[in-house]
Design a protein around this motif. Sequence first.
Motif, PDB file in Angstrom:
ATOM      1  N   MET A 290      30.924  47.723  29.267  1.00 29.42           N
ATOM      2  CA  MET A 290      31.701  46.872  30.175  1.00 29.42           C
ATOM      3  C   MET A 290      30.841  45.720  30.668  1.00 29.42           C
ATOM      4  O   MET A 290      31.282  44.581  30.753  1.00 29.42           O
ATOM      5  CB  MET A 290      32.188  47.684  31.378  1.00 29.42           C
ATOM      6  CG  MET A 290      33.494  48.425  31.143  1.00 29.42           C
ATOM      7  SD  MET A 290      33.974  49.346  32.616  1.00 29.42           S
ATOM      8  CE  MET A 290      34.782  48.083  33.572  1.00 29.42           C
ATOM      9  N   LYS A 291      29.598  46.071  31.019  1.00 26.09           N
ATOM     10  CA  LYS A 291      28.711  45.060  31.578  1.00 26.09           C
ATOM     11  C   LYS A 291      28.444  43.955  30.550  1.00 26.09           C
ATOM     12  O   LYS A 291      28.482  42.773  30.885  1.00 26.09           O
ATOM     13  CB  LYS A 291      27.397  45.720  31.992  1.00 26.09           C
ATOM     14  CG  LYS A 291      26.702  44.959  33.088  1.00 26.09           C
ATOM     15  CD  LYS A 291      25.432  45.633  33.542  1.00 26.09           C
ATOM     16  CE  LYS A 291      24.583  44.585  34.204  1.00 26.09           C
ATOM     17  NZ  LYS A 291      23.184  44.809  34.142  1.00 26.09           N
ATOM     18  N   TRP A 293      30.189  43.280  27.523  1.00 25.66           N
ATOM     19  CA  TRP A 293      31.349  42.601  26.964  1.00 25.66           C
ATOM     20  C   TRP A 293      32.216  41.931  28.020  1.00 25.66           C
ATOM     21  O   TRP A 293      32.626  40.795  27.865  1.00 25.66           O
ATOM     22  CB  TRP A 293      32.199  43.595  26.152  1.00 25.66           C
ATOM     23  CG  TRP A 293      31.516  43.960  24.867  1.00 25.66           C
ATOM     24  CD1 TRP A 293      30.479  43.288  24.287  1.00 25.66           C
ATOM     25  CD2 TRP A 293      31.818  45.069  24.027  1.00 25.66           C
ATOM     26  NE1 TRP A 293      30.107  43.917  23.130  1.00 25.66           N
ATOM     27  CE2 TRP A 293      30.908  45.003  22.938  1.00 25.66           C
ATOM     28  CE3 TRP A 293      32.745  46.096  24.065  1.00 25.66           C
ATOM     29  CZ2 TRP A 293      30.911  45.948  21.921  1.00 25.66           C
ATOM     30  CZ3 TRP A 293      32.749  47.016  23.045  1.00 25.66           C
ATOM     31  CH2 TRP A 293      31.848  46.950  21.980  1.00 25.66           C
ATOM     32  N   LEU A 294      32.489  42.654  29.089  1.00 24.73           N
ATOM     33  CA  LEU A 294      33.372  42.079  30.110  1.00 24.73           C
ATOM     34  C   LEU A 294      32.752  40.857  30.752  1.00 24.73           C
ATOM     35  O   LEU A 294      33.449  39.887  31.049  1.00 24.73           O
ATOM     36  CB  LEU A 294      33.698  43.116  31.179  1.00 24.73           C
ATOM     37  CG  LEU A 294      34.851  44.065  30.884  1.00 24.73           C
ATOM     38  CD1 LEU A 294      35.119  44.941  32.084  1.00 24.73           C
ATOM     39  CD2 LEU A 294      36.100  43.277  30.525  1.00 24.73           C
ATOM     40  N   SER A 295      31.442  40.884  30.955  1.00 22.98           N
ATOM     41  CA  SER A 295      30.826  39.739  31.618  1.00 22.98           C
ATOM     42  C   SER A 295      30.925  38.502  30.718  1.00 22.98           C
ATOM     43  O   SER A 295      30.827  37.382  31.195  1.00 22.98           O
ATOM     44  CB  SER A 295      29.374  40.033  31.980  1.00 22.98           C
ATOM     45  OG  SER A 295      28.636  40.312  30.822  1.00 22.98           O
ATOM     46  N   ASP A 296      31.127  38.717  29.408  1.00 25.85           N
ATOM     47  CA  ASP A 296      31.341  37.590  28.504  1.00 25.85           C
ATOM     48  C   ASP A 296      32.740  37.013  28.647  1.00 25.85           C
ATOM     49  O   ASP A 296      32.920  35.799  28.614  1.00 25.85           O
ATOM     50  CB  ASP A 296      31.161  38.048  27.044  1.00 25.85           C
ATOM     51  CG  ASP A 296      29.726  37.866  26.593  1.00 25.85           C
ATOM     52  OD1 ASP A 296      28.931  37.325  27.398  1.00 25.85           O
ATOM     53  OD2 ASP A 296      29.408  38.271  25.477  1.00 25.85           O
ATOM     54  N   SER A 298      35.204  37.771  31.119  1.00 24.43           N
ATOM     55  CA  SER A 298      35.861  37.610  32.420  1.00 24.43           C
ATOM     56  C   SER A 298      34.839  37.438  33.528  1.00 24.43           C
ATOM     57  O   SER A 298      33.833  38.147  33.583  1.00 24.43           O
ATOM     58  CB  SER A 298      36.729  38.829  32.726  1.00 24.43           C
ATOM     59  OG  SER A 298      37.100  38.803  34.082  1.00 24.43           O
ATOM     60  N   TRP A 301      34.246  40.690  36.144  1.00 27.43           N
ATOM     61  CA  TRP A 301      33.870  41.992  35.590  1.00 27.43           C
ATOM     62  C   TRP A 301      33.394  42.979  36.646  1.00 27.43           C
ATOM     63  O   TRP A 301      33.632  44.182  36.524  1.00 27.43           O
ATOM     64  CB  TRP A 301      32.829  41.817  34.490  1.00 27.43           C
ATOM     65  CG  TRP A 301      31.560  41.149  34.927  1.00 27.43           C
ATOM     66  CD1 TRP A 301      31.376  39.813  35.109  1.00 27.43           C
ATOM     67  CD2 TRP A 301      30.336  41.785  35.236  1.00 27.43           C
ATOM     68  NE1 TRP A 301      30.101  39.564  35.522  1.00 27.43           N
ATOM     69  CE2 TRP A 301      29.434  40.761  35.608  1.00 27.43           C
ATOM     70  CE3 TRP A 301      29.894  43.104  35.246  1.00 27.43           C
ATOM     71  CZ2 TRP A 301      28.131  41.026  35.992  1.00 27.43           C
ATOM     72  CZ3 TRP A 301      28.589  43.357  35.617  1.00 27.43           C
ATOM     73  CH2 TRP A 301      27.719  42.321  35.991  1.00 27.43           C
ATOM     74  N   TYR A 304      36.289  44.951  37.945  1.00 22.84           N
ATOM     75  CA  TYR A 304      36.769  46.043  37.084  1.00 22.84           C
ATOM     76  C   TYR A 304      35.888  47.282  37.214  1.00 22.84           C
ATOM     77  O   TYR A 304      36.369  48.412  37.157  1.00 22.84           O
ATOM     78  CB  TYR A 304      36.826  45.565  35.619  1.00 22.84           C
ATOM     79  CG  TYR A 304      37.854  44.483  35.411  1.00 22.84           C
ATOM     80  CD1 TYR A 304      39.207  44.762  35.571  1.00 22.84           C
ATOM     81  CD2 TYR A 304      37.491  43.191  35.093  1.00 22.84           C
ATOM     82  CE1 TYR A 304      40.158  43.776  35.407  1.00 22.84           C
ATOM     83  CE2 TYR A 304      38.423  42.194  34.930  1.00 22.84           C
ATOM     84  CZ  TYR A 304      39.760  42.495  35.091  1.00 22.84           C
ATOM     85  OH  TYR A 304      40.704  41.517  34.934  1.00 22.84           O
ATOM     86  N   PHE A 305      34.596  47.051  37.386  1.00 22.28           N
ATOM     87  CA  PHE A 305      33.669  48.142  37.702  1.00 22.28           C
ATOM     88  C   PHE A 305      34.169  48.958  38.881  1.00 22.28           C
ATOM     89  O   PHE A 305      34.292  50.168  38.832  1.00 22.28           O
ATOM     90  CB  PHE A 305      32.354  47.526  38.179  1.00 22.28           C
ATOM     91  CG  PHE A 305      31.278  47.570  37.180  1.00 22.28           C
ATOM     92  CD1 PHE A 305      31.538  47.344  35.857  1.00 22.28           C
ATOM     93  CD2 PHE A 305      29.986  47.824  37.581  1.00 22.28           C
ATOM     94  CE1 PHE A 305      30.521  47.357  34.943  1.00 22.28           C
ATOM     95  CE2 PHE A 305      28.972  47.840  36.675  1.00 22.28           C
ATOM     96  CZ  PHE A 305      29.232  47.596  35.353  1.00 22.28           C
ATOM     97  N   ILE A 358      45.119  43.442  35.705  1.00 21.97           N
ATOM     98  CA  ILE A 358      44.292  42.425  35.042  1.00 21.97           C
ATOM     99  C   ILE A 358      44.878  41.031  35.279  1.00 21.97           C
ATOM    100  O   ILE A 358      44.159  40.090  35.622  1.00 21.97           O
ATOM    101  CB  ILE A 358      44.194  42.712  33.520  1.00 21.97           C
ATOM    102  CG1 ILE A 358      43.381  43.989  33.295  1.00 21.97           C
ATOM    103  CG2 ILE A 358      43.563  41.535  32.786  1.00 21.97           C
ATOM    104  CD1 ILE A 358      43.331  44.432  31.848  1.00 21.97           C
ATOM    105  N   GLU A 362      42.770  38.174  37.257  1.00 21.66           N
ATOM    106  CA  GLU A 362      42.392  36.937  36.569  1.00 21.66           C
ATOM    107  C   GLU A 362      43.019  35.709  37.231  1.00 21.66           C
ATOM    108  O   GLU A 362      42.374  34.683  37.390  1.00 21.66           O
ATOM    109  CB  GLU A 362      42.791  37.007  35.086  1.00 21.66           C
ATOM    110  CG  GLU A 362      42.048  38.067  34.290  1.00 21.66           C
ATOM    111  CD  GLU A 362      40.534  37.856  34.271  1.00 21.66           C
ATOM    112  OE1 GLU A 362      40.092  36.690  34.266  1.00 21.66           O
ATOM    113  OE2 GLU A 362      39.788  38.864  34.283  1.00 21.66           O
TER     114      GLU A 362
END
Lengths: 426, 252
Positions: A290-291, A293-296, A298, A301, A304-305, A358, A362
Amino acid sequence: MSVSTLDTPAPSANTRLTAALPWVAITATLIVLPLLFSSNSMISTLNYLGTMAIFALSYNVLLGQTGLLSLGHGTFFGLGGFIATHAILHMADAGVSFPLPLIPAIGGFGALILGFFGGWLASGRGGMPFAMITLGLAELVYAAAALFPSIYGSEEGVSFDRMDLGASFGMDYGPTVDIYVIIAVWFLICAGVLYYFSKTPLGLLTNAVRDNAERIEFLGFSARRVRMLAYAIAAAVAGVAGSLAALNFEIMTVNEMGATTCMLVLLMTYIGGTKHFFGPVLGAIVIGLMKIWLSDISPAWMMYFGLLFIFVVMVQPAGLAGILMDGIALLRSGSVGAQAPLLGLIGLAGAFALTGTIILIELAYRAGLDATLGPQITVLGLPLSTASVLSWGLGLICAGGGVIAMRPLFDRLATLRHSLSKGETA
Amino acid sequence: MTHALELRNLKKSFGSVEIIRGVNLDLRQGERHALIGPNGAGKSTLFHLISGRIAPTSGEILFQSQNIAGKPPAEIVRAGLSRSFQITNIFPQMSVLDNLRCAVLWKLGHRYSIFRQTPTLPDVAIECERLLDQLGLTRRAHDTADSLTYPEQRALELGLAVASGANTLLLDEPMAGMNHSETEAALQLIMKVTEGKTLLMVEHDMGVIFEMADRISVLVYGQIIATGTPQEIRANRAVQEAYLGTSEEDAA
Ligand SMILES: Nc1ncnc2c1ncn2[C@@H]1O[C@H](COP(=O)(O)OP(=O)(O)OP(=O)(O)O)[C@@H](O)[C@H]1O
Ligand SMILES: [Mg+2]
């Protein structure tokens, strides 16, 4: 509730075999992974996940096994990393030849010694005092690090070249995959050692301290001693993880032992599941991915954590491993077919709730922090706009509808889980 | 005459309230000694003082001629004096077997070892098997302690005290809250597992006490008002006034 692998009865040839099975599977997975994901960035990701998995396993010695909430475990990750870094720099300077894969042993040993000292300070009592002292110690070390820029570097940290120690074991440690080999082997060593430890007399006593620290005093033991030893062992393995992180990135910064790292390991371990030996590994993988991919994709991120954390705490305190175990129990019971409508509905409601959440998150980020990027935004392939009531409405309806539908479904699920666990013990 | 345990003018105050007010008591080697007294007399507090859970305000506790007053519980157990609790005090999430393993590790010399796996230690296995059998918990060995029935939990509580290998045992109301047949079974169990040991036991059930005790001491309002054989205690006027009369009426 079963504690599964932590609680197997006396070994016979057959149970030995089943006990060995997960280890064979893990070794096979570790061998296959770099073949499947062979790009440099993928290997780099695997390396990161591997170090985090070791780190989370070490943390669970405290959280799951001994019932201690440490708020400063990142300290030993960082200290181990710095010890490894300086060991490499000094040996390279002096021209000493030392095999790079053994560097984490130095970082781990250093962290072990420091862990004894920290444990001696922190382990007088469990619970709140323990948590507060570990937090204090972490802050202390972090603040003190700023006073010694020659050791901890300044803002940009201390960097080195891992190839400086020369080749060994047929590798020169330039390619990322060489580091993957080191991390994979250390993962097996650390997981093996910690698993063995959980079965030893001291391992048993750590569980006893978690359950009822006072009582073991009346059985001849010192709860303080048990906490201190657990703390030192956890510190040592965290030191190994920190060393591996240093090898992977060829740099160590003070931030690595700051509050973020301390929190990250707590999240990974808890979300993965503290009641199952491999739960923290699962958590490290999920949170780690998550850290990365998601930080890329969104800016939200971190949000979501937090949502995942709340979700796990509310739905299954035994974490993702607990959810997995529920699933396996369901499969074993052979009632998947009968329960398919319920599971399908939960999946559907969950998908709606997730989609809605989501969209809302967003949109909110775009409307607030990133307003300069304009109102148009594509979320999950949907063209939305922060200026459109329709967009917000869609998010609200999905999220609200999903969550409302979820409640009665979860009650049904709880009943199902209850009957499954009863069926298992009977 | 050798004394297993001697209390010399033992006192304990909580704040300004004196709860234990100068207790003198001798426990003979190998005897079964009952401690009785009304609710709130200070029986559990006395046990806490002897076992090291709390430190006395003044006075001496001589265990095998050594003053153990104020020593930590672990040291007292290692010296050979262990106890059970009035309120069940076990390891709820651990299996019954693991509960007992914890209790035998010290006396078998494994202590904080990290070099062997507990399930592979033959001496631990044999000792736990024996204890499980004695306690009647063999069938429950792999169940978690919190899933046991109340009498089973009390048996485990007793087992933890016995398992540590101490020769002197303090049992705080081991049968509290049990019905008649459970009490009878528990009494037989206690007689069996404490054979050859020195026993000091708090109990309210007069039937049980007169059946098992060699001597009885009566604690009222923080002081021992009488010590003697069951016959002597039954005949003691002060005891009848302070305690026994009412209790026997209750029991009848
Ligand atoms: N930590 C404490 N602080 C203050 N008072 C206490 C404390 N512990 C016990 N007491 C008081 O001391 C008195 C004796 O308590 P204790 O539990 O020893 O009685 P007991 O004889 O075991 O009674 P029971 O038969 O109900 O178990 C009670 O009045 C209790 O309120
Ligand atoms: Mg009491």
